[in-house]
Each structure stands twice: as C-alpha cells, then as structure tokens.
Motif scaffolding. Structure first.
Motif, PDB file in Angstrom:
ATOM      1  N   PHE A   1       1.357  -1.194  -0.628  1.00 15.12           N
ATOM      2  CA  PHE A   1       0.579   0.268  -0.184  1.00 15.12           C
ATOM      3  C   PHE A   1       1.249   1.455   0.249  1.00 15.12           C
ATOM      4  CE2 PHE A   1      -3.950  -3.208   0.960  1.00 15.12           C
ATOM      5  CZ  PHE A   1      -4.379  -2.823   0.467  1.00 15.12           C
ATOM      6  N   ARG A   2       2.113   0.901   0.035  1.00 16.72           N
ATOM      7  CA  ARG A   2       2.775   1.997  -0.164  1.00 16.72           C
ATOM      8  C   ARG A   2       3.558   2.765  -1.548  1.00 16.72           C
ATOM      9  NH1 ARG A   2       8.151  -0.442   2.343  1.00 16.72           N
ATOM     10  NH2 ARG A   2       7.180  -1.637   0.463  1.00 16.72           N
ATOM     11  N   VAL A   3       2.867   2.028  -2.468  1.00 20.28           N
ATOM     12  CA  VAL A   3       1.978   2.561  -4.316  1.00 20.28           C
ATOM     13  C   VAL A   3       0.837   2.509  -4.700  1.00 20.28           C
ATOM     14  CG1 VAL A   3       2.147   1.168  -6.173  1.00 20.28           C
ATOM     15  CG2 VAL A   3       4.170  -0.253  -4.766  1.00 20.28           C
ATOM     16  N   PRO A   4       0.852   4.499  -4.856  1.00 18.45           N
ATOM     17  CA  PRO A   4      -0.289   5.242  -5.285  1.00 18.45           C
ATOM     18  C   PRO A   4      -0.917   4.582  -5.557  1.00 18.45           C
ATOM     19  CG  PRO A   4       1.832   5.856  -5.415  1.00 18.45           C
ATOM     20  CD  PRO A   4       2.538   4.445  -4.863  1.00 18.45           C
ATOM     21  N   ILE A   5      -1.091   3.595  -7.056  1.00 19.49           N
ATOM     22  CA  ILE A   5      -1.917   3.078  -7.354  1.00 19.49           C
ATOM     23  C   ILE A   5      -2.292   1.485  -6.722  1.00 19.49           C
ATOM     24  CG2 ILE A   5      -2.353   0.593  -9.367  1.00 19.49           C
ATOM     25  CD1 ILE A   5       0.116   1.954 -10.847  1.00 19.49           C
TER      26      ILE A   5
END
Length: 120
Positions: free
Chosen positions: A98-102
């Motif tokens: 969930f650190r990845v914006p997508i």
C-alpha cells in the motif's frame, strides 16, 4: 476447527484488491488474465494467509468482480500492466504494497465498488 465467516467491508475490499492486483500481475507477466481456477486459488491463499473466512457466495462474488475491476484499472492506468509496476504492487510475502499509489487507488476502487453493490 472451521474458520469463522468474519470478513467485514474492509477485509472484503482488501481481498478484492488482492485479486485485482493478482489479475494485473498475471496480465503483465503472461498477457492473459487469471483463469477462474487460479482466481479461486488466489482467493483461498488470501483467506488462509489472513485467517479470514467467507462463505461461498461472497467468495464467488468477490472473485467475479476482480476481473471487471482489473480491466477498468488497466484501461484507466495503462502502466498497471507494465511488469515492473505490476510487480511493485506485491511485497515479497505476497501482500499488497500500500506504499505504492496505484495499490491505494485499487483498494479505494474496490471499496467504492463494494459500496455501490450494496455491501455496506
């Protein structure tokens, strides 16, 4: 001992997001969406690794929504089908990163979809 049927809206959205990410990753790596059998296996793996339980109807509904949502994400965000981008959505322990914006966008789309479908 059986696992209780304990998925709340957030857990259902996380499972759905996991299935959407799995679809996108499969598409990026193979050019094909997951087969229904692989989607069922992915659902079972997520439930097992998260100590979650869902009845058959919930599992089928969530699995069927995943491909539709993955196609929407791929259409809206074509980079999600890029191998490195799709691979970045999953951590080494096969959880959504969930650190990845997508990944966060996919999760929000899953929440929105479940709310729209009356799962609130």
């Amino acid at each position: 001992m059986s696992t209780p049927l304990n998925l709340d809206l957030q857990a259902k959205a996380e499972l759905l997001a996991y299935l959407v990410v799995s679809q996108l990753l499969a598409r990026a790596l193979t050019g094909e969406w997951l087969s229904p059998l692989h989607t069922v296996e992915s659902t079972g793996l997520w439930l097992l690794s998260n100590s979650g339980g869902a009845d058959l109807i919930d599992r089928v509904r969530l699995s069927s929504y995943a491909l539709e949502l993955a196609r929407r994400v791929a259409e809206r965000t074509p980079t999600a089908q890029n191998r490195s981008v799709a691979a970045s959505l999953i951590t080494e322990n096969l959880r959504i990163d969930f650190r990845v914006p997508i990944a966060r966008e996919i999760y929000q789309a899953c929440i929105d979809h479940l709310v729209d479908m009356g799962w609130i």
